[in-house]
Scaffold this active site. Structure first.
Site, mmCIF file in Angstrom:
data_model
loop_
_atom_site.group_PDB
_atom_site.id
_atom_site.type_symbol
_atom_site.label_atom_id
_atom_site.label_comp_id
_atom_site.label_asym_id
_atom_site.label_seq_id
_atom_site.Cartn_x
_atom_site.Cartn_y
_atom_site.Cartn_z
ATOM 1 C CG HIS A 95 -1.983 1.037 1.150
ATOM 2 N ND1 HIS A 95 -1.738 2.360 1.458
ATOM 3 C CD2 HIS A 95 -3.276 0.971 0.751
ATOM 4 C CE1 HIS A 95 -2.854 3.050 1.265
ATOM 5 N NE2 HIS A 95 -3.802 2.223 0.834
ATOM 6 C CD GLU A 164 -5.719 0.708 -2.908
ATOM 7 O OE1 GLU A 164 -6.876 0.408 -2.627
ATOM 8 O OE2 GLU A 164 -4.898 1.145 -2.084
HETATM 9 C C1 PEP Z 1 -7.006 3.182 0.231
HETATM 10 O O1 PEP Z 1 -6.528 4.022 0.969
HETATM 11 O O2 PEP Z 1 -6.348 2.201 -0.138
HETATM 12 C C2 PEP Z 1 -8.377 3.355 -0.245
HETATM 13 C C3 PEP Z 1 -8.822 2.602 -1.220
HETATM 14 O O3 PEP Z 1 -9.086 4.296 0.407
HETATM 15 P P1 PEP Z 1 -10.405 5.078 -0.042
HETATM 16 O O4 PEP Z 1 -11.363 4.097 -0.628
HETATM 17 O O5 PEP Z 1 -10.894 5.681 1.227
HETATM 18 O O6 PEP Z 1 -9.951 6.093 -1.042
#
Ligand code: PEP
Length: 247
Positions: A95, A164
């Site tokens: 992450h 992400e």
């Molecule tokens: C994350 O931080 O990995 C995430 C997906 O958060 P959010 O959905 O709150 O943007």
């Protein structure tokens, strides 16, 4: 099948987590037919949540992090066998917050992925580019380099690959437009889809955009933060995902 999960970051007590799991287990699972649900609470709550979900239940349990060594002089860390002992079946790794704040380099991410797979758990491998890389049009080379490095020397078949983009996640994230993600998912799909379990999207997912995001070719699920930190929010996204399979 689509994979739809949530990670809670550093939020929630054991009581909160147990209650969340109870409410999920009490909900009618036919609402999310065709979806593999997974929840990733803080490490302190793993054992309590396992007690509610069971070891072979319909909802998988994950840890947010684990060290690559099994044991030893690593104060403050927990290992893959330890999170497995507490009930984790999956481990989140790579992450951007871990990469940014805790020095989880590509090399460290690869070591962790090796340990997770080596112990028979499933990695939820996060990759994502910062805003300046996105704006420069270099997202694909950046994220494929991260994924290739993380997957070096492993059988990736159990991996959930979570794209992400850093500019899209968390409180300061910008909700992506579908068009922001199409090229990246085409590239990820072509390169990894047949090797990994699923390629999913994460970053400002909510009940308003989930259906649209799931229409992007190559998106095989959603990894959700804030919008799923309350059970009704998570259930709503699970229902939307399930409906998308029948659309
Ligand atoms: C994350 O931080 O990995 C995430 C997906 O958060 P959010 O959905 O709150 O943007």
């Amino acid at each position: 099948m689509l994979w739809v999960g949530t990670s809670w970051k550093m939020n929630g007590t054991i009581d909160f987590a147990r209650e969340y799991a109870w409410r999920l287990m009490a909900a009618d699972a036919s609402q999310w037919e065709g979806i593999q649900a997974f929840i990733i609470p803080p490490a302190t709550a793993l054992d309590a949540v396992r007690g509610v979900l069971g070891d072979n239940g319909p909802i998988l349990l994950g840890a947010q992090n684990a060290h690559w060594e099994d044991s030893g002089a690593w104060t403050g860390e927990v290992s893959v066998p330890q999170v497995a002992d507490a009930g984790a079946q999956m481990v989140e790794v790579g992450h951007s917050e871990r990469r940014q704040h805790f020095g989880d380099s590509d090399e460290v991410v690869n070591l962790k992925v090796r340990a997770i797979i080596g112990h028979g758990l499933r990695p939820v491998l996060c990759i994502g580019e910062p805003a300046e890389v996105f704006e420069a049009g270099r997202s694909i080379e950046y994220i494929t380099a991260q994924a290739d490095s993380a997957l070096q020397g492993v059988d990736p078949s159990s991996v959930i690959l979570a794209y992400e983009p850093i500019w899209a996640i968390g409180e300061h994230g910008r909700e992506p437009r579908r068009s922001d993600l199409v090229r990246a998912f085409a590239a990820l799909g072509e390169r990894y889809s047949s090797d990994v379990t699923a390629v999913v999207y994460g970053g400002s997912v909510n009940a308003g955009n989930a259906a649209d995001l799931l229409t992007i070719p190559g998106v095989e699920g959603l990894f959700v933060g804030r919008a799923a930190w309350r059970v009704p929010g998570y259930l709503e996204i699970l229902r939307i995902a399930s409906r998308s399979l029948r659309a």
